[in-house]
Scaffold this active site. Sequence first.
Site, PDB file in Angstrom:
ATOM      1  N   ASP A  25      45.608  33.576  41.302  1.00 45.65           N
ATOM      2  CA  ASP A  25      45.431  32.214  40.795  1.00 45.65           C
ATOM      3  C   ASP A  25      46.728  31.460  40.512  1.00 45.65           C
ATOM      4  O   ASP A  25      46.827  30.261  40.834  1.00 45.65           O
ATOM      5  CB  ASP A  25      44.567  32.230  39.532  1.00 45.65           C
ATOM      6  CG  ASP A  25      43.168  32.755  39.806  1.00 45.65           C
ATOM      7  OD1 ASP A  25      42.835  32.938  40.989  1.00 45.65           O
ATOM      8  OD2 ASP A  25      42.420  32.997  38.842  1.00 45.65           O
ATOM      9  N   HIS A  48      40.775  39.976  41.106  1.00 48.69           N
ATOM     10  CA  HIS A  48      40.539  38.771  41.906  1.00 48.69           C
ATOM     11  C   HIS A  48      41.177  37.524  41.331  1.00 48.69           C
ATOM     12  O   HIS A  48      41.102  36.462  41.936  1.00 48.69           O
ATOM     13  CB  HIS A  48      39.035  38.546  42.052  1.00 48.69           C
ATOM     14  CG  HIS A  48      38.344  38.234  40.752  1.00 48.69           C
ATOM     15  ND1 HIS A  48      38.265  39.149  39.734  1.00 48.69           N
ATOM     16  CD2 HIS A  48      37.724  37.119  40.303  1.00 48.69           C
ATOM     17  CE1 HIS A  48      37.618  38.608  38.717  1.00 48.69           C
ATOM     18  NE2 HIS A  48      37.283  37.377  39.033  1.00 48.69           N
ATOM     19  N   CYS A  49      41.802  37.624  40.149  1.00 51.01           N
ATOM     20  CA  CYS A  49      42.306  36.406  39.491  1.00 51.01           C
ATOM     21  C   CYS A  49      43.810  36.414  39.268  1.00 51.01           C
ATOM     22  O   CYS A  49      44.529  35.604  39.835  1.00 51.01           O
ATOM     23  CB  CYS A  49      41.598  36.215  38.148  1.00 51.01           C
ATOM     24  SG  CYS A  49      39.901  35.609  38.290  1.00 51.01           S
ATOM     25  N   ILE A  50      44.294  37.304  38.425  1.00 49.80           N
ATOM     26  CA  ILE A  50      45.664  37.195  37.936  1.00 49.80           C
ATOM     27  C   ILE A  50      46.711  37.304  39.044  1.00 49.80           C
ATOM     28  O   ILE A  50      47.700  36.569  39.027  1.00 49.80           O
ATOM     29  CB  ILE A  50      45.928  38.231  36.815  1.00 49.80           C
ATOM     30  CG1 ILE A  50      44.944  38.000  35.667  1.00 49.80           C
ATOM     31  CG2 ILE A  50      47.355  38.094  36.297  1.00 49.80           C
ATOM     32  CD1 ILE A  50      45.082  38.971  34.532  1.00 49.80           C
TER      33      ILE A  50
END
Length: 445
Positions: free
Chosen positions: A287, A282-284
């Site tokens: 974002d 969900h991030c790398i």
Amino acid sequence: MITESIQTNELSEQLIDKLNKKTAVIGVIGLGYVGLPLAVEKAKAGYKVIGFDVQEKKIDMVNSGFNYIGDVVDEDLRFMVENGQLRATSDYSFISEVDAVAICVPTPLDVYQQPDTSYVESSTKEISRFLHKGMLVVLESTTYPGTTEELVKPILEATGLTCGTDFFLAYSPERVDPGNKSFNTKNTPKVVGGITSACSKVAQTLYEQVLDGSVHVVSSPSVAEMEKIYENTFRHINIALANEMAVLCDRMGINVWEVIDAAKSKPYGFMAFYPGPGLGGHCIPVDPFYLTWKAREFNYHTRLIELAGEINNSMPEFVVQKIGEILNRQKKAINGAVVYLLGVAYKKDIDDYRESPVLKIIEELEERGATVWISDTHIQNFKANGKPYECIGLTEERVAEADITVITTDHTGFDYEMIGRASKSLFDTRNGMKNYDKPDNYYLL
């Protein structure tokens, strides 16, 4: 102005007192991978906690004491619910009862790779309907620098209440790393940036009461927002470097994993990152593109970030290309071959397949006519490219029957000795076989 200053001090000190005495009621909006662990930790710290979510299934599961997040201990959730410390609801009117609320909703990219802040906006609007004096609002969702001040603050102040005077607003990025055995919500250091010093102090007090990790206060929400983006951009770029090295080493006949192991023997100036079939989670993968989007406002082109994205996004295609090369050595084509993928989760020993590169690998293989089998020790069913899939049990017979077995997620629960023994051909994209005997038909990314 003097009256406002006195009121600010009175309201902040009153809330700090309630937080210190554990008499404050805490709200958490979004009961997913970030929100539910945070809600449980706040309840364990002694606060009454109300969790908010739009999905009735999650609400029913929480209120039944049934855990669905890997980083939450089942017994902790059940105990907190049974003892009345934690409850969930879809009725946002209960925000009127809370003294502090954290927003932990998704911040995905849209089809144009631009930030989708609709969940943050809708949550903030729900809060604004019941916002009251002396209340703390903390945004935890990862987002672009400026979101707290440019999006959240105006919505809340449209109520007629003034930030820093009537209510308190801060940004504190989540730092959840699913499956990490050493660091979790409880002991990971927290970063906090408030609109005013009073906002920062109130938010700092809350997290110091809940967490074992230190609380690092920065000068503004924008600094905290940029800090979180920088963390994940750092990983994004270094993983891209590892992936590019893997592709080059493959062409040169060099073992990139051995190269990295040798490099990390240096006690300074090097941090090991590893290649793989692509980025997930969900991030790398998401974002850094928030920063890329925001940079355009300042007439700046984030070349390194975008190039890293191109490299990482190309890895699933590279994996499929290598599968085709390995099958060709058996005088087989991808079309008609049985390809057995071991792992759909984006990293080892978790049940999260959001943005998993394996989903793209499945799509590419099926487009080329392959029959794809999937096993995963943590996932039974999943959806990819709008289609439902079911994971099958890993057996020696199935491994032996497949034309090629591919380790796409190196779960510790896989029987690697059997996999090595039974595979016609074995392609390892994660170095999962590093501690096991390699068969002659073994290929390493």
